[in-house]
Design a protein around this motif. Structure first.
Motif, PDB file in Angstrom:
ATOM      1  N   ALA A 161       1.101  -1.280   0.075  1.00  0.00           N
ATOM      2  CA  ALA A 161      -0.205   0.318  -0.157  1.00  0.00           C
ATOM      3  C   ALA A 161       0.915   1.429  -0.448  1.00  0.00           C
ATOM      4  O   ALA A 161       0.623   1.793  -1.130  1.00  0.00           O
ATOM      5  CB  ALA A 161      -1.179  -0.280   1.017  1.00  0.00           C
ATOM      6  N   ILE A 162       1.514   1.025   0.772  1.00  0.00           N
ATOM      7  CA  ILE A 162       2.742   2.821   0.746  1.00  0.00           C
ATOM      8  C   ILE A 162       3.749   2.164  -0.514  1.00  0.00           C
ATOM      9  O   ILE A 162       3.456   3.412  -0.907  1.00  0.00           O
ATOM     10  CB  ILE A 162       3.908   1.930   2.021  1.00  0.00           C
ATOM     11  N   VAL A 163       4.135   1.535  -0.829  1.00  0.00           N
ATOM     12  CA  VAL A 163       4.515   2.052  -2.650  1.00  0.00           C
ATOM     13  C   VAL A 163       3.742   1.924  -3.738  1.00  0.00           C
ATOM     14  O   VAL A 163       4.201   2.766  -4.510  1.00  0.00           O
ATOM     15  CB  VAL A 163       5.390  -0.051  -2.390  1.00  0.00           C
ATOM     16  N   ALA A 164       2.881   1.432  -3.690  1.00  0.00           N
ATOM     17  CA  ALA A 164       1.927   1.530  -4.588  1.00  0.00           C
ATOM     18  C   ALA A 164       1.172   2.809  -4.682  1.00  0.00           C
ATOM     19  O   ALA A 164       1.188   3.508  -5.804  1.00  0.00           O
ATOM     20  CB  ALA A 164       0.281   0.602  -4.875  1.00  0.00           C
ATOM     21  N   THR A 165       0.103   3.188  -3.279  1.00  0.00           N
ATOM     22  CA  THR A 165       0.722   5.252  -3.013  1.00  0.00           C
ATOM     23  C   THR A 165       1.438   6.089  -3.912  1.00  0.00           C
ATOM     24  O   THR A 165       0.889   7.184  -4.314  1.00  0.00           O
ATOM     25  CB  THR A 165       0.040   5.736  -1.906  1.00  0.00           C
ATOM     26  N   GLY A 166       3.060   5.547  -3.117  1.00  0.00           N
ATOM     27  CA  GLY A 166       3.605   6.624  -3.905  1.00  0.00           C
ATOM     28  C   GLY A 166       4.039   6.231  -5.246  1.00  0.00           C
ATOM     29  O   GLY A 166       4.162   7.431  -5.950  1.00  0.00           O
ATOM     30  N   HIS A 167       3.923   5.518  -6.072  1.00  0.00           N
ATOM     31  CA  HIS A 167       4.185   5.755  -7.288  1.00  0.00           C
ATOM     32  C   HIS A 167       3.084   5.835  -7.554  1.00  0.00           C
ATOM     33  O   HIS A 167       3.169   7.089  -8.925  1.00  0.00           O
ATOM     34  CB  HIS A 167       4.015   4.036  -7.381  1.00  0.00           C
ATOM     35  N   HIS A 168       1.602   5.698  -7.387  1.00  0.00           N
ATOM     36  CA  HIS A 168       0.285   6.539  -8.179  1.00  0.00           C
ATOM     37  C   HIS A 168       0.407   8.043  -7.403  1.00  0.00           C
ATOM     38  O   HIS A 168       0.210   9.339  -8.447  1.00  0.00           O
ATOM     39  CB  HIS A 168      -0.559   5.862  -7.676  1.00  0.00           C
ATOM     40  N   ALA A 169       0.999   8.353  -6.243  1.00  0.00           N
ATOM     41  CA  ALA A 169       1.181   9.612  -6.144  1.00  0.00           C
ATOM     42  C   ALA A 169       2.212  10.467  -6.922  1.00  0.00           C
ATOM     43  O   ALA A 169       2.506  11.623  -7.879  1.00  0.00           O
ATOM     44  CB  ALA A 169       1.960   9.987  -4.771  1.00  0.00           C
ATOM     45  N   ALA A 170       3.581   9.829  -7.690  1.00  0.00           N
ATOM     46  CA  ALA A 170       4.363  10.462  -9.213  1.00  0.00           C
ATOM     47  C   ALA A 170       3.643  10.213  -9.752  1.00  0.00           C
ATOM     48  O   ALA A 170       3.762  11.013 -10.733  1.00  0.00           O
ATOM     49  CB  ALA A 170       5.146   9.339  -8.222  1.00  0.00           C
ATOM     50  N   GLU A 171       2.583   9.372 -10.292  1.00  0.00           N
ATOM     51  CA  GLU A 171       2.107   9.418 -11.784  1.00  0.00           C
ATOM     52  C   GLU A 171       1.537  10.752 -11.986  1.00  0.00           C
ATOM     53  O   GLU A 171       1.520  11.213 -12.262  1.00  0.00           O
ATOM     54  CB  GLU A 171       1.555   7.853 -11.801  1.00  0.00           C
ATOM     55  N   TYR A 172       0.464  10.859 -10.622  1.00  0.00           N
ATOM     56  CA  TYR A 172      -0.411  12.451 -10.866  1.00  0.00           C
ATOM     57  C   TYR A 172       0.317  13.298 -10.245  1.00  0.00           C
ATOM     58  O   TYR A 172      -0.125  14.150 -11.480  1.00  0.00           O
ATOM     59  CB  TYR A 172      -0.989  12.087  -9.715  1.00  0.00           C
TER      60      TYR A 172
END
Length: 81
Positions: free
Chosen positions: A59-70
């Motif tokens: 959840a931490i890694v996926a949310t960080g990746h999603h935030a970077a993509e956004y």
């Protein structure tokens, strides 16, 4: 956590609520469900605890990746205007 980071997370959830919820909250609910399931069925707590730790890390890694993509999409959108 800084105020800027909290604002960024709130912006992320406001911009893409479904995807953000699935990536941030979904794995945490799944981890909690697995812990409850192992308690109810008498499964070794080590197995369910390891699963819960992996799901929290995901959840931490996926949310960080999603935030970077956004942030990247928002930057590209701002540059093209």
């Amino acid at each position: 956590m800084s105020a800027r980071r909290i604002t960024s997370t709130v912006d992320l959830f406001l911009a893409t609520p479904v995807q953000s919820s699935l990536l941030a909250i979904g794995p945490l609910v799944l981890a909690l469900g697995q812990l409850v399931n192992s308690y109810v069925n008498g499964v070794s707590p080590l197995v369910s605890l390891a699963f819960a730790i992996v799901m929290v890390a995901f959840a931490i890694v996926a949310t960080g990746h999603h935030a970077a993509e956004y942030r990247l999409r928002r930057l590209e959108r701002d540059l093209s205007q």
